[in-house]
Design an enzyme around this catalytic site. Sequence first.
Site, mmCIF file in Angstrom:
data_model
loop_
_atom_site.group_PDB
_atom_site.id
_atom_site.type_symbol
_atom_site.label_atom_id
_atom_site.label_comp_id
_atom_site.label_asym_id
_atom_site.label_seq_id
_atom_site.Cartn_x
_atom_site.Cartn_y
_atom_site.Cartn_z
ATOM 1 N N GLN A 169 0.660 6.470 1.264
ATOM 2 C CA GLN A 169 1.330 7.503 2.048
ATOM 3 C C GLN A 169 2.802 7.663 1.693
ATOM 4 O O GLN A 169 3.467 8.555 2.218
ATOM 5 C CB GLN A 169 1.195 7.181 3.543
ATOM 6 C CG GLN A 169 -0.228 7.082 4.046
ATOM 7 C CD GLN A 169 -0.957 8.406 4.011
ATOM 8 O OE1 GLN A 169 -0.347 9.480 3.998
ATOM 9 N NE2 GLN A 169 -2.284 8.365 4.003
ATOM 10 N N LYS A 226 -4.136 11.932 -2.607
ATOM 11 C CA LYS A 226 -3.124 12.172 -1.582
ATOM 12 C C LYS A 226 -1.824 12.704 -2.182
ATOM 13 O O LYS A 226 -0.915 13.077 -1.450
ATOM 14 C CB LYS A 226 -2.851 10.892 -0.790
ATOM 15 C CG LYS A 226 -4.071 10.356 -0.036
ATOM 16 C CD LYS A 226 -3.741 9.114 0.750
ATOM 17 C CE LYS A 226 -4.989 8.460 1.336
ATOM 18 N NZ LYS A 226 -5.695 9.303 2.310
ATOM 19 N N ASP A 283 0.871 -1.175 0.000
ATOM 20 C CA ASP A 283 0.000 0.000 0.000
ATOM 21 C C ASP A 283 0.910 1.228 0.000
ATOM 22 O O ASP A 283 1.541 1.550 1.002
ATOM 23 C CB ASP A 283 -0.891 -0.028 1.246
ATOM 24 C CG ASP A 283 -1.722 1.248 1.421
ATOM 25 O OD1 ASP A 283 -1.545 2.204 0.642
ATOM 26 O OD2 ASP A 283 -2.534 1.286 2.357
#
Length: 414
Positions: free
Chosen positions: A211, A234, A208
Amino acid sequence: MNSAPVIPTVFDVQRIRADFPLLARTVYGKPLVYLDNANTSQKPASVIETVSEHYRQHNANVARAVHQLGDEATAAYEGARDKLARFINATSRNELILTSGTTQATNMVAYSYVLPRLQPGDAVLTTVMEHHANIVPWQLVAQRAGATVKAAPINERGELIVEKFIEMLTPEVKLACVTHVSNVLGTVNPIRELARECRKRGIPLMVDGSQAVPHRPVDVQALGCDFYAMTGHKMLGPTGTGALWARREHLQAMPPFFGGGEMIREVRFDGTTFAEAPHKFEAGTPNIAGFVGLGAAIDYYQSIGFEAIHAWEQQLLSYATERLRDIPGLRIIGEAAEKEPVISFLLEGAQATDLATLLDLEGVAVRSGHHCAHPLMQFYGVPATLRASLAFYNTREEIDAFVTALLKVRKLLL
């Protein structure tokens, strides 16, 4: 924590801030201090204008029309795929599936890759620090197959216990998955090492990257993982955009996840043949303007450069951490040796939601709650935290304003 690197002299945060229209607004009559970047980033004017220009001048569906507008829309949309492929150093643009974000990408791997391979007694390995989007899809497919989901532990500093993760890579594990950077703790996980250990055992690794991509250069070839997911909103892009990168051999073996138009070669009632990847995974009309905007976001990142971005953000992280440590009764949750600019914390005697609400009245936008990470909250024995997440357009002055506001609201609550 990392020692703060030297910021290249070409980095001018005030010039950069001028590129983000929303940063100039006020909230409750006070200058906005936006520290909720792990939730969603703000958008530079170039992204906003690119989306607007697409609708004003080039709006048409992709891949279905031979007229000029269709050609222009298709070129811009597929151009975003090319930019993303180069951005993460994919070996081919055909390894990149355009999705609505990491959640869709994860579910695609869960149902198209993992579920057909799961048998009773098998397992999927994840970690305690994961976002729900990297837990729940695995639980759903495991329940269908009679398999289980295992979670590798972390230590009090918020670091993955790597040797435990490796120990848990047992033969029944059919997929391992881990966040590159924790959305709650900012912890950077050692993806190359984990991928190397997974390869030794023949276990695919899914990462993932939601971030990580906004803060550091990502090279999927160097990382050595099998799947890598990212979310556009993001990383300066529009909402409803993202991507899944996967090794070509996996994409070829995976059946389509969604069915509909555009992902087919021929439809007959006695059977349908599908397009090659990535198009066999992209049924229906996509978020065309959104991906055109995401292409502009990538251009913006590259105009600044991740060396400068990372250096500035690490200095902000170090400064903010020092300022927060001086506040009596404040507890920082997660202090890994390597972090991206995310700080979760609690203030003794105050609820996180109350703090966030009062900080908002002071013009400071932070996040409160479980951050879609219930197991992590359970590990630390707390129901919620307050989270300040920084981006390269934030400043030291904003951190000072945040700390001043926090001290003010602390007096109101204690």
